[in-house]
Write a protein that holds these residues in place. Structure first.
Motif, short mmCIF file in Angstrom:
data_model
loop_
_atom_site.label_atom_id
_atom_site.label_comp_id
_atom_site.label_asym_id
_atom_site.label_seq_id
_atom_site.Cartn_x
_atom_site.Cartn_y
_atom_site.Cartn_z
N PRO A 221 0.82 -1.21 0.00
CA PRO A 221 0.00 0.00 0.00
C PRO A 221 0.85 1.26 0.00
N ALA A 222 0.20 2.38 -0.25
CA ALA A 222 0.91 3.66 -0.29
C ALA A 222 1.50 3.99 1.08
N LEU A 223 2.68 4.56 1.06
CA LEU A 223 3.36 4.97 2.29
C LEU A 223 3.06 6.45 2.52
N PRO A 224 2.37 6.79 3.59
CA PRO A 224 1.99 8.20 3.80
C PRO A 224 3.19 9.14 3.75
N GLY A 225 3.04 10.22 2.97
CA GLY A 225 4.09 11.23 2.86
C GLY A 225 5.11 10.96 1.78
N TYR A 226 5.00 9.82 1.11
CA TYR A 226 6.01 9.44 0.11
C TYR A 226 5.50 9.54 -1.32
N LEU A 266 8.94 6.56 -9.15
CA LEU A 266 8.13 7.27 -8.16
C LEU A 266 7.10 6.35 -7.52
N GLU A 267 6.51 5.48 -8.32
CA GLU A 267 5.54 4.50 -7.79
C GLU A 267 6.21 3.57 -6.79
N PHE A 268 7.40 3.07 -7.13
CA PHE A 268 8.14 2.17 -6.26
C PHE A 268 8.44 2.83 -4.92
N LEU A 269 8.91 4.08 -4.97
CA LEU A 269 9.32 4.78 -3.75
C LEU A 269 8.14 5.24 -2.91
N ALA A 270 6.95 5.25 -3.49
CA ALA A 270 5.76 5.69 -2.76
C ALA A 270 5.09 4.54 -2.01
N ALA A 271 5.61 3.33 -2.15
CA ALA A 271 4.95 2.15 -1.57
C ALA A 271 5.70 1.64 -0.33
N THR A 272 4.98 0.93 0.54
CA THR A 272 5.54 0.51 1.83
C THR A 272 6.68 -0.49 1.71
N GLN A 273 6.70 -1.29 0.66
CA GLN A 273 7.69 -2.36 0.57
C GLN A 273 9.01 -1.95 -0.09
N LEU A 348 18.15 6.78 -4.50
CA LEU A 348 16.71 6.93 -4.66
C LEU A 348 16.18 7.95 -3.65
N ILE A 349 15.45 8.95 -4.14
CA ILE A 349 14.91 10.02 -3.30
C ILE A 349 13.38 9.99 -3.40
N PRO A 350 12.68 9.55 -2.35
CA PRO A 350 11.22 9.48 -2.40
C PRO A 350 10.58 10.81 -2.79
N GLY A 351 9.57 10.72 -3.64
CA GLY A 351 8.86 11.89 -4.10
C GLY A 351 9.57 12.66 -5.18
N GLY A 368 20.99 3.73 -14.54
CA GLY A 368 19.62 4.06 -14.18
C GLY A 368 18.61 3.22 -14.93
N GLU A 369 18.87 2.98 -16.22
CA GLU A 369 17.96 2.14 -17.00
C GLU A 369 17.92 0.72 -16.45
N PHE A 370 19.07 0.23 -16.01
CA PHE A 370 19.11 -1.11 -15.43
C PHE A 370 18.34 -1.17 -14.12
N TYR A 371 18.41 -0.09 -13.33
CA TYR A 371 17.62 -0.15 -12.10
C TYR A 371 16.13 -0.04 -12.40
N LEU A 372 15.76 0.65 -13.46
CA LEU A 372 14.36 0.61 -13.90
C LEU A 372 13.96 -0.82 -14.26
#
Length: 678
Positions: A221-226, A266-273, A348-351, A368-372
């Motif tokens: 689920p979404a991580l509040p504030g991220y 951004l989607e990855f960093l906004a999630a709890t996991q 990685l910088i959330p948001g 960066g492309e590889f981490y994508l």
């Protein structure tokens, strides 16, 4: 037959490699077997053509193929000394080359040569690696493919893996390919079209299964504030953090950077996991060789202030370095290569997004492309199972493989300005263009800033791809546009090292003819413009903590008094003193500030072509076409000054030969005694 075989192989490789769903940049390899002619005997010989080491499938040409004799390659099975010594087989491949051999064979050559199929593809598709890194990958492979695709447990690439796959192919004649645990896929066929179809069948079937059976929100689920910041805010924050981050990740050696705020990041960093998954690191060797075993992840919400971010990033960076050193010490043996550096390749910088780093822009961008790719892999694996990459001991064996070390040692020596990033104003023509071209030729990444954005982009395109040069529109009299140019530089290349204040114009009028508007225009562009650019750049340079160079293109007129030149010469004198003032102020930060004093540069000059040439020719009573010769004849050396001569001085000032020089004005005037510095 060989020409047709090669043409089919190249076409297949380009089709597969140009679609990112099939494989990552420079990832995977393809091969074809066929008949050739022995150049020594003129008799027939069975050959294999395979993508060589380091090439890219999407852009592969015949020059990128290694060519080997199949009988000799397969004969290596008789002398294979076993798993503990399989690295010796890489050197043995050189003795199986046909004729001159083409490109250097890659570590995957045995996989292609030992499999009894005319055409073989080894690829790194996100969907295939998602399956390969799923905790229950063997069961899922059987569920999706039945006996058409066979699971192969993780094994480091090499001769033994080639033997394993060859045996699977022999024992499973119905199979079209394999899933390589933790790694990717291999497929084959008796024709080029069949091999390609089998590769696509595996890729698309895996992707379809993930889409149809995957659970929603695989990253949690979404991580509040991220949640992602609005576009303008996140890019402004990225630009503000970029120089500071580059300074951190250049602790061991200077790095060039790349930024992306792609939706998937951004989607990855906004999630709890995301903290758990990021800590597990990447799995495919192609990935972690470029991204390191795991990224540095800022553990603050998107709205955290810049001060908070810098303080926390400093702490996390030191922890990352300690953790990486511990990782190295856990697994290094007496014959392991020395640790190559403990700085992260991915931050990685959330948001905000992702910063990636490397020895040049292309390396940073590709990391960066590889981490994508890795994020896509984690999404797929978490959708249908649990992401379970290979363990860190295996990652270390790959990262510090003697063969990888040898590959790095073969790379050409870096150019003098490698890893340095330059911003040149007024660079769409004349002196500025020549300086930008020279700095790029010496290895720098270059931002072409000019009032004419279209011309700036055209000059950048002349110099090279966006990995080498970009063009930006910038009016140096406008503080916001100057800051935007610096921001564009740090977002494109990670930071800034060299600033060349070259933008200018010239009005040749007597004192009585010079209006207040003329005076203001002349000073706004050169005195104010240089001040604004130096101020914006200095903030980034200080934040970056790597020193740097600010170069002013002043003029002999800053010290030489000539007629009908009050506004121009006074402005050049202002620029000349800015050099001295800034050299005194910025020296404590390791920032050198120097100037160049050219004589009139007529050829290729936008200023002279814009009317200044005609005005100065009238002052001296000569034809405009002969102005360059006139200037040359009044010098001690009797030589005309050209843009490239000024570019030579600019390069010298920011080269390794001038590390201890600041506050200097270099005359590039062929010798004008009246302009001698005193």
């Amino acid at each position: 037959m060989s020409h047709t075989t090669i043409a089919e192989l190249i076409a297949r490789s380009n089709r597969l490699g140009s679609d990112p769903k099939n494989t990552n940049y420079a990832g995977g390899n393809t091969s074809a077997k066929g008949a050739g002619i022995d150049p020594a005997t003129g008799g027939p010989v069975d050959l294999m053509w395979v993508k060589g080491s380091g090439g890219d499938l999407g852009t592969l040409t015949e020059q990128g193929l290694a060519v080997l004799r199949l009988d000799r390659l397969r004969g290596l099975t008789e002398v294979y000394p076993g798993l503990d010594r399989e690295d010796e087989m890489v050197a043995a491949l050189d003795y199986t080359l046909h004729g001159r051999g083409g490109a250097a064979p890659s570590i995957d050559t045995a996989m292609h040569g030992l499999v009894e199929a005319a055409h073989v593809d080894h690829l790194h598709p996100d969907s295939g690696i998602a399956l390969a890194t799923a905790a229950d990958g063997p069961e899922l492979t059987r569920k999706i493919f039945g006996d058409r695709v066979i699971w192969v447990p993780w094994r480091r690439p090499g001769f033994q893996l080639g033997l394993d796959i060859a045996e699977i192919r022999k024992s499973n004649p119905q199979a079209i390919g394999v899933i390589l645990g933790g790694h990717g896929i291999t497929a084959w066929g008796e024709t080029s079209d069949e091999a390609e179809a089998h590769s696509l069948e595996i890729i698309e079937s895996a992707q379809r299964f993930i889409e149809e059976n995957g659970r929603p929100a695989p990253f949690g689920p979404a991580l509040p504030g991220y949640a992602p910041l609005p576009v303008d805010q996140r890019r402004a924050k990225a630009a503000a953090l970029a120089p500071f981050l580059r300074g951190l990740v250049s602790t061991d050696r200077p790095q060039v950077g790349h930024f992306t705020d792609a939706e998937s990041v951004l989607e990855f960093l906004a999630a709890t996991q995301h903290p758990r998954l990021a800590a597990l690191g990447t799995s495919c060797p192609d990935h972690f060789l470029r991204t390191k075993v795991k990224p540095l992840v800022l553990d603050l919400p998107a709205a955290a202030s810049l001060t908070e971010c810098r303080a926390r990033l400093t702490e996390l960076h030191e922890s990352y370095r300690e953790d990486y050193r511990a990782y190295y010490e856990r697994h290094a043996t007496a014959d392991s290569p020395a640790m190559r550096g403990a700085d992260p390749a991915i931050v990685l910088i959330p948001g905000v997004g992702m910063f990636s780093y490397g020895k040049d822009k292309q390396t940073a961008r590709v990391a960066g492309e590889f981490y994508l790719n890795a994020i896509n892999v984690m999404r797929g694996a978490e959708s249908i199972s649990r992401y379970a990459p290979i363990d860190e001991a295996e990652k270390f064996r790959i990262e510090y493989w003697a063969l990888e070390e040898a590959k790095l040692a073969r790379m050409p020596a870096p150019k003098p300005l490698a890893t340095r990033i330059a911003l040149v104003t007024g660079a769409a023509s004349g002196i500025g263009k020549a300086i930008a071209q020279r700095l790029a030729a010496e290895g720098a990444c270059v931002v072409i800033a000019d009032l004419d954005g279209e011309e700036a982009a055209a000059v950048a395109a002349e110099i090279g791809t966006a990995d080498i040069a970009i063009g930006v529109s910038a009016d140096v009299t406008d503080e916001a546009q100057v800051q935007a140019a610096v921001d564009a530089c740090v977002l494109a290349f990670g930071g800034i090292d060299i600033v060349v204040n070259n933008a200018g114009l010239s009005l040749s009028k007597s004192l009585l003819e010079t209006t207040a508007a003329d005076w203001d225009l002349q000073h706004n562009v050169m005195a104010r413009g240089s001040f604004l650019m130096s101020k914006a750049a200095a903030k980034a340079l200080i934040d970056q903590r790597l020193g740097g160079d600010i170069i002013y293109i002043s003029s002999k007129n800053s010290v030489f008094a000539g007629p009908n030149n009050i506004a121009y010469s006074a402005t050049k004198a202002d620029q000349a003193h800015q050099v001295r003032l800034l050299a005194a102020e910025l020296g404590e930060h390791g920032i050198k500030v120097n100037g160049i004093n050219p004589d009139g540069v007529v050829r290729g000059s936008g200023i002279f072509a814009g009317g200044w040439g005609a005005q100065r020719a009238a002052v001296y009573g000569v034809e405009e076409s002969g102005l360059g010769r006139y200037y040359a004849q009044r010098t001690l050396l009797k030589r005309e000054v050209l843009p490239e001569h000024v570019a030579n001085a600019a390069f010298a000032l920011c080269s390794a030969d001038f590390t201890h020089t600041t506050g200097l004005h270099v005359p590039v005037d062929a010798g004008v005694a009246a302009a001698f510095l005193r």
